[in-house]
Design an enzyme around this catalytic site. Structure first.
Site, PDB file in Angstrom:
ATOM      1  N   SER A 219       8.009   0.719   9.018  1.00 21.77           N
ATOM      2  CA  SER A 219       7.346   1.105   7.764  1.00 21.77           C
ATOM      3  C   SER A 219       6.483   2.285   8.238  1.00 21.77           C
ATOM      4  O   SER A 219       5.867   2.302   9.482  1.00 21.77           O
ATOM      5  CB  SER A 219       6.647   0.298   6.968  1.00 21.77           C
ATOM      6  OG  SER A 219       5.535   0.675   6.238  1.00 21.77           O
TER       7      SER A 219
ATOM      8  N   TYR B  55       1.116  -6.882   8.179  1.00 23.61           N
ATOM      9  CA  TYR B  55       2.332  -6.249   8.030  1.00 23.61           C
ATOM     10  C   TYR B  55       2.399  -5.129   8.909  1.00 23.61           C
ATOM     11  O   TYR B  55       3.413  -4.818   9.377  1.00 23.61           O
ATOM     12  CB  TYR B  55       2.393  -6.000   6.494  1.00 23.61           C
ATOM     13  CG  TYR B  55       3.675  -5.094   6.006  1.00 23.61           C
ATOM     14  CD1 TYR B  55       4.897  -5.583   5.777  1.00 23.61           C
ATOM     15  CD2 TYR B  55       3.583  -3.723   6.002  1.00 23.61           C
ATOM     16  CE1 TYR B  55       5.757  -4.907   5.219  1.00 23.61           C
ATOM     17  CE2 TYR B  55       4.566  -2.945   5.696  1.00 23.61           C
ATOM     18  CZ  TYR B  55       5.634  -3.523   5.154  1.00 23.61           C
ATOM     19  OH  TYR B  55       6.744  -2.676   4.806  1.00 23.61           O
TER      20      TYR B  55
HETATM   21  P1  NAD Z   1      12.046  -6.548  -1.236  1.00 26.44           P
HETATM   22  O1  NAD Z   1      10.768  -7.647  -1.167  1.00 26.44           O
HETATM   23  O2  NAD Z   1      12.480  -6.098  -2.262  1.00 26.44           O
HETATM   24  O3  NAD Z   1      13.447  -7.368  -0.434  1.00 26.44           O
HETATM   25  C1  NAD Z   1      13.025  -7.892   0.799  1.00 26.44           C
HETATM   26  C2  NAD Z   1      14.376  -9.199   0.953  1.00 26.44           C
HETATM   27  O4  NAD Z   1      14.101  -9.925   2.110  1.00 26.44           O
HETATM   28  C3  NAD Z   1      14.302 -10.260  -0.226  1.00 26.44           C
HETATM   29  O5  NAD Z   1      15.608 -10.194  -0.766  1.00 26.44           O
HETATM   30  C4  NAD Z   1      13.848 -11.335   0.400  1.00 26.44           C
HETATM   31  O6  NAD Z   1      14.376 -12.643   0.026  1.00 26.44           O
HETATM   32  C5  NAD Z   1      14.455 -11.238   1.834  1.00 26.44           C
HETATM   33  N1  NAD Z   1      13.657 -11.958   2.725  1.00 26.44           N
HETATM   34  C6  NAD Z   1      12.288 -12.289   2.944  1.00 26.44           C
HETATM   35  N2  NAD Z   1      11.683 -13.142   3.876  1.00 26.44           N
HETATM   36  C7  NAD Z   1      13.022 -13.270   4.346  1.00 26.44           C
HETATM   37  C8  NAD Z   1      13.475 -14.334   5.574  1.00 26.44           C
HETATM   38  N3  NAD Z   1      12.585 -15.292   6.287  1.00 26.44           N
HETATM   39  N4  NAD Z   1      14.771 -14.438   5.958  1.00 26.44           N
HETATM   40  C9  NAD Z   1      15.755 -13.707   5.297  1.00 26.44           C
HETATM   41  N5  NAD Z   1      15.369 -12.892   4.049  1.00 26.44           N
HETATM   42  C10 NAD Z   1      13.989 -12.550   3.791  1.00 26.44           C
HETATM   43  O7  NAD Z   1      11.574  -5.551  -0.084  1.00 26.44           O
HETATM   44  P2  NAD Z   1      12.235  -3.931   0.105  1.00 26.44           P
HETATM   45  O8  NAD Z   1      10.767  -3.199  -0.595  1.00 26.44           O
HETATM   46  O9  NAD Z   1      13.394  -3.881  -0.041  1.00 26.44           O
HETATM   47  O10 NAD Z   1      11.764  -3.963   1.692  1.00 26.44           O
HETATM   48  C11 NAD Z   1      12.883  -4.214   2.706  1.00 26.44           C
HETATM   49  C12 NAD Z   1      12.440  -3.702   4.028  1.00 26.44           C
HETATM   50  O11 NAD Z   1      11.922  -2.405   3.767  1.00 26.44           O
HETATM   51  C13 NAD Z   1      11.495  -4.467   4.568  1.00 26.44           C
HETATM   52  O12 NAD Z   1      11.522  -4.438   5.827  1.00 26.44           O
HETATM   53  C14 NAD Z   1      10.285  -3.848   4.308  1.00 26.44           C
HETATM   54  O13 NAD Z   1       9.132  -3.834   5.244  1.00 26.44           O
HETATM   55  C15 NAD Z   1      10.728  -2.170   4.305  1.00 26.44           C
HETATM   56  N6  NAD Z   1       9.884  -1.210   3.692  1.00 26.44           N
HETATM   57  C16 NAD Z   1       9.815  -1.285   2.307  1.00 26.44           C
HETATM   58  C17 NAD Z   1       8.912  -0.275   1.670  1.00 26.44           C
HETATM   59  C18 NAD Z   1       8.779  -0.253   0.199  1.00 26.44           C
HETATM   60  O14 NAD Z   1       7.956   0.590  -0.163  1.00 26.44           O
HETATM   61  N7  NAD Z   1       9.455  -0.933  -0.479  1.00 26.44           N
HETATM   62  C19 NAD Z   1       8.367   0.869   2.380  1.00 26.44           C
HETATM   63  C20 NAD Z   1       8.485   0.554   3.867  1.00 26.44           C
HETATM   64  C21 NAD Z   1       9.340  -0.350   4.658  1.00 26.44           C
HETATM   65  C1  4PL Z   2       3.205   3.882   1.965  1.00 26.97           C
HETATM   66  O1  4PL Z   2       6.103  -0.683   3.611  1.00 26.97           O
HETATM   67  O2  4PL Z   2       5.143   2.464   3.351  1.00 26.97           O
HETATM   68  C2  4PL Z   2       3.040   0.844   0.146  1.00 26.97           C
HETATM   69  C3  4PL Z   2       4.445  -1.430   0.843  1.00 26.97           C
HETATM   70  N1  4PL Z   2       2.958   2.111   0.465  1.00 26.97           N
HETATM   71  O3  4PL Z   2       5.404  -1.707   1.798  1.00 26.97           O
HETATM   72  C4  4PL Z   2       5.441  -0.644   2.652  1.00 26.97           C
HETATM   73  C5  4PL Z   2       3.605   2.574   1.649  1.00 26.97           C
HETATM   74  C6  4PL Z   2       4.032   0.066   0.893  1.00 26.97           C
HETATM   75  C7  4PL Z   2       4.476   1.764   2.420  1.00 26.97           C
HETATM   76  C8  4PL Z   2       4.652   0.638   2.112  1.00 26.97           C
END
Ligand code: NAD
Ligand code: 4PL
Length: 248
Positions: A141, A154
């Site tokens: 992230s 996180y």
């Molecule tokens: P989300 O919450 O929509 O989906 C995450 C999924 O992971 C869910 O389906 C959940 O059930 C699953 N999960 C959680 N814990 C788990 C476990 N112990 N074992 C197996 N599955 C598990 O999240 P997202 O926003 O799609 O994020 C996906 C990835 O992208 C993550 O690694 C998150 O940190 C990263 N990320 C997201 C953002 C954002 O802004 N959405 C930004 C940067 C990074």
């Molecule tokens: C810029 O990884 O990258 C909120 C929530 N804002 O999870 C993230 C920023 C979130 C991010 C993320």
């Protein structure tokens, strides 16, 4: 979409929804056989059905070594072994600093960092046993660069994933396995839409060089590239994908 991953098997963790679901869909469109994995069994099954061609679901909690081991046994039986691992599953918390206690810290490190290790250990052992020119792509992230508020544990876990990726690249290069990370900025995923992070888009957009709301597909496109032969000379790297919010 391109067929550039035909003949490969890809495991995407946390693929029931959000960014993981978009990655699974894109890799399937590229021709891969995709395992849609998630702790949410019903969600994983529904996502695999929606993707349909070349996708099937396996439920597993990435922080549970026995569940992960049994998932890899099933993958070996059904596909012959994984070529591409996408470490996407994470808990995405919004917790004010005054509420970051030891229980929260341990939970986030356990799933987001230790879970990534558990799956990567099993996947790369399988790749080596099956002589695969494997790929490990981990979703970190841009909060690691920005120090974003309300996510201290996180942010620490994501820094750990980036450090782990660098070490893994060194350890596994001799087996023809590469390891890279992607750092998304704020993305309008299912999880974000249902959380207080949904209030941050206006602020984040102000910081972005290119305006608009980040979508799961923006991340899936870059993961597809890293999984493809075009990325064969890259390892140990972190690609930031956030419309220029931070410059890394
Ligand atoms: P989300 O919450 O929509 O989906 C995450 C999924 O992971 C869910 O389906 C959940 O059930 C699953 N999960 C959680 N814990 C788990 C476990 N112990 N074992 C197996 N599955 C598990 O999240 P997202 O926003 O799609 O994020 C996906 C990835 O992208 C993550 O690694 C998150 O940190 C990263 N990320 C997201 C953002 C954002 O802004 N959405 C930004 C940067 C990074
Ligand atoms: C810029 O990884 O990258 C909120 C929530 N804002 O999870 C993230 C920023 C979130 C991010 C993320």
């Amino acid at each position: 979409m391109s067929g550039r991953l035909s003949g490969r098997t890809a495991l995407v963790t946390g693929a029931a929804q959000g960014i993981g679901k978009a990655i699974a869909g894109r890799l399937a469109a590229d021709g891969a056989t995709v395992i849609v994995s998630d702790v949410n069994a019903d969600g994983a099954a529904a996502a695999a059905t929606a993707i349909s061609k070349g996708a099937f679901a396996i439920a597993a909690d990435i922080s549970q070594p026995d569940a992960v081991a049994s998932m890899f046994r099933e993958i070996e039986e059904r596909t012959g072994g994984v070529d591409i691992l996408v470490n996407n599953a994470s808990i995405v918390p919004f917790v004010a600093w005054d509420n970051v206690d030891l229980a929260h810290w341990r939970k986030i490190i356990d799933v987001n960092l230790t879970g990534t290790f558990i799956v990567t250990r099993a996947a790369t052992d399988q790749m080596r046993a099956k002589k695969k020119a494997g790929r490990v792509i981990s979703i970190a992230s841009n909060t690691f660069f920005a120090g974003t508020p309300n996510m201290a544990a996180y942010v620490a876990a994501k820094g750990g994933v980036i450090g782990f990726t660098r070490a893994l690249a060194t350890e596994l290069g001799q087996y023809g396995i590469t390891a890279n990370a992607v750092t998304p900025g704020l993305i309008e995923s299912d999880g974000v839409k249902a959380s207080p992070h949904n209030q941050a888009f206006e602020f984040v957009e102000m910081l972005q060089a290119v305006k608009g709301r980040g979508q799961p597909e923006h991340i899936a496109d870059v993961v597809s590239f890293l999984a493809s032969d075009d990325a064969r000379w890259m390892t140990g790297q972190t690609i930031n994908v956030d419309a220029g919010m931070v410059r890394h």
